[in-house]
Design a protein around this motif. Structure first.
Motif, PDB file in Angstrom:
ATOM      1  N   GLY A 237     -64.899  13.465  20.964  1.00 57.64           N
ATOM      2  CA  GLY A 237     -63.844  13.794  20.011  1.00 57.64           C
ATOM      3  C   GLY A 237     -62.694  12.811  20.116  1.00 57.64           C
ATOM      4  N   TYR A 238     -61.622  13.115  19.392  1.00 61.44           N
ATOM      5  CA  TYR A 238     -60.460  12.231  19.329  1.00 61.44           C
ATOM      6  C   TYR A 238     -59.302  12.844  20.114  1.00 61.44           C
ATOM      7  CZ  TYR A 238     -62.991   9.738  15.696  1.00 61.44           C
ATOM      8  OH  TYR A 238     -63.937   9.012  15.011  1.00 61.44           O
TER       9      TYR A 238
ATOM     10  N   ALA B   3     -63.678  10.538  25.488  1.00 58.33           N
ATOM     11  CA  ALA B   3     -63.077  10.737  24.172  1.00 58.33           C
ATOM     12  C   ALA B   3     -62.650   9.400  23.579  1.00 58.33           C
ATOM     13  CB  ALA B   3     -61.867  11.664  24.280  1.00 58.33           C
TER      14      ALA B   3
ATOM     15  N   ASN C 198     -62.860  18.979  17.982  1.00 54.01           N
ATOM     16  CA  ASN C 198     -63.075  17.557  17.666  1.00 54.01           C
ATOM     17  C   ASN C 198     -61.815  16.700  17.795  1.00 54.01           C
ATOM     18  OD1 ASN C 198     -64.800  15.449  17.113  1.00 54.01           O
ATOM     19  ND2 ASN C 198     -64.590  15.600  14.888  1.00 54.01           N
TER      20      ASN C 198
END
Length: 543
Positions: free
Chosen positions: A118-119, A147, A227
């Motif tokens: 994810g971010y 990430a 996310n």
């Protein structure tokens, strides 16, 4: 009687000479001369080779002598010889160490953006240098979480009210490129990802000094579900104790990836050139004596009720700060040194009054009147304002950019001195250690506070002697570096490597490690944290 010659002498035809040989004696003399003339001349390369060989032996011999002297000096210093006089401008032992931030071969490439977990959004907090620590740790956290890191957001709402974004201070493209083998960094979350999200990014604040396990247990599950996760007030949110590769990643971010923008670098270099033009060496003093700093410290600096009232009002901005005993804080070494005390410290250490000083600071409380005692000690005193002139105008409204200019000059000064142990002081101390243990002086405020009070009760020679004694261990010498000491940004022990010969020195010259007992060498160096200290070295020694 005749003379019989053995062998072919290749004598020339005597008839070619105008003078005949008168007799046997003359013939022998002539033969000897002819034989000498027929000998082969020694080739030049043999002569030159012999000379170079002799010079090499001399160099090797004298080199061993110089090396032995250097190691002997270091042993004397490490054993605590109080009469050992250190060079106040540079460490005698700096060349025995160097910065090393290369990760091990086991530190693999980052997970691609489309396969990451994810971010990660980061909202940094505080002034420039406090935010710098947050950015550094954010990269490491992104690596821990597998990430994709979004370029961190800077704090626009702190005491300094600076509207600068990351790209106004740091070279964004350089930052992304420098980290491509460690962490994937993007400038923003892709629109496609944002449109696919049912809810806004999840926002959370992690505790200070959180461990990697905390991030994996508490943050990663949320990141996998949502996310995109944003971590707020991100300063000092990662523990000091990490494995060596993650510590080296910290160093790589701080000392390589975080490069200031070109306009800031150019102006900083211009100020450096001006200082160098006036003097071959100079001291940079980080003088944290702004009103907010003094109010936050809870200390009193002799300005009477006017000072107390003004600083009390500023202190009320921090609702959680307790009431402090100003005298007690000073005796515990919690108060920043005043400009006058900085001048006393430097003169007592041995810096002459013709030494050039660069003062890195914001708006000093009390202005020029407060700075006057330091200027009397050192008349050659300059600031970015006096050196830059009109060139400083584009940056005057941005405290973080002004701090960046000071950072550049302080980083490359011959000596760096701080009157406190704040964020900039710690970061610069660590960076200067990494860049070769450039002389960095931090005041031993706890011991010096009592000494400053008693200044008028002793002769100058005695005062100076005691200052030098109290400052042992606070001069930026390599032996001050110990695993676990202080903040990692100030003591980046995992990123300071030493020559293999230091094994003997670390053991005080009394023991040596057997080949099977030594820590593994990496690129012919030993990381400081992997080497046993003197106190525990015996168990490693070969009997």
């Amino acid at each position: 009687m005749g003379v019989e010659f053995q062998g072919n002498l290749n004598l020339p035809d005597l008839s070619k000479f105008s003078s005949p040989i008168p007799g046997l004696a003359s013939a022998k003399k002539w033969i000897r001369q002819s034989c000498v003339s027929q000998k082969r001349v020694t080739p030049r390369y043999l002569i030159f080779g012999s000379v170079l060989f002799a010079l090499g032996l001399i160099s090797l011999f004298t080199g061993h002598i110089a090396s032995d002297i250097e190691w002997s000096k270091f042993r004397r210093y490490r054993r605590g010889f109080t009469h050992y006089n250190i060079d106040i401008w540079k460490s005698d032992f700096a060349r025995l160490y160097y910065g090393c931030s290369d990760r091990s071969p086991n530190f693999g490439p980052p997970v691609p953006e489309n396969k990451s977990n994810g971010y990660l959004l980061i909202a940094a907090s505080g002034g420039l240098n406090q935010q710098r620590t947050g950015i550094t740790d954010a990269v490491v956290v992104a690596r821990i979480l597998n990430a994709t890191l979004v370029v961190p957001q800077l704090d626009h709402h702190s005491f300094w009210k600076d509207e600068s974004d990351f790209a106004n201070i740091f070279d964004v493209n350089w930052f992304i490129s420098s980290l491509r083998k460690d962490v994937i960094v993007v400038k923003r979350v892709p629109d496609k990802v944002m449109r696919s999200m049912e809810k806004p990014p999840y926002t959370m604040r992690v505790p200070r000094r959180s461990t990697p396990e905390y991030y994996l247990d508490q943050v990663l599950p949320i990141l996998l579900r949502r996310n995109v996760v944003q971590l707020t007030k991100f300063d000092y949110r990662l523990t000091n104790e990490l494995d060596e590769d993650l510590q080296k990643l910290r160093c790589h971010v701080n000392y390589h990836a975080l490069r200031f923008t070109k306009p800031l670098r150019l102006l900083g270099q211009k100020l450096l050139k001006k200082m160098r033009k006036m003097s071959s060496r100079f001291i940079a003093v980080h003088l944290r004596f702004e009103p907010d700093m003094l109010a936050f410290s809870g200390c009193y600096f002799g300005g009477g009720e006017k000072e107390r009232n003004e600083l009390r009002k500023i202190r009320q901005r921090w609702e959680t700060l307790p009431d402090l005993d100003a005298e007690g804080e000073r005796s515990r070494g919690k108060c920043p040194l005043s400009p006058y005390e900085v001048g006393l410290l430097l003169r007592a250490l041995g810096f002459e009054n013709d030494t050039y000083l660069y003062i890195a600071s914001g708006d000093i409380y009390g202005g020029e009147e407060t700075l006057r005692p330091l200027r009397e000690f050192f008349p050659n005193l300059y600031t970015k304002e006096t050196l830059a002139g009109e060139n400083l105008k584009p940056f005057l409204s941005f405290s973080s950019r002004l701090a960046a200019i000071d950072y550049i000059v302080c980083e490359d000064s011959d000596v760096f001195v701080t009157n406190n142990n704040g964020n900039m002081a710690k970061l610069l101390a660590g960076r200067r250690r990494f860049m070769g243990h450039k002389r960095t002086i931090r005041p031993n405020a706890k011991k010096l506070s009592a000494l400053f009070k008693a200044r008028n009760k002793m002769e100058w020679a005695m005062f100076a002697k005691k200052v030098k004694l109290h400052q042992r261990g606070f001069m930026g010498e390599p032996d001050e570096m110990r695993p676990g000491r202080g903040d990692f940004h100030e003591y980046p022990y995992s990123c300071i490597c030493q020559k293999p010969d230091m094994q003997q020195i670390e053991l005080g010259g009394q023991f040596s490690l057997g080949p099977q007992d030594r820590p593994p060498l990496k690129n012919n160096t030993i990381a400081v944290e992997s080497f046993p200290r003197v106190a525990t070295a015996r168990k490693y020694c070969k009997r």
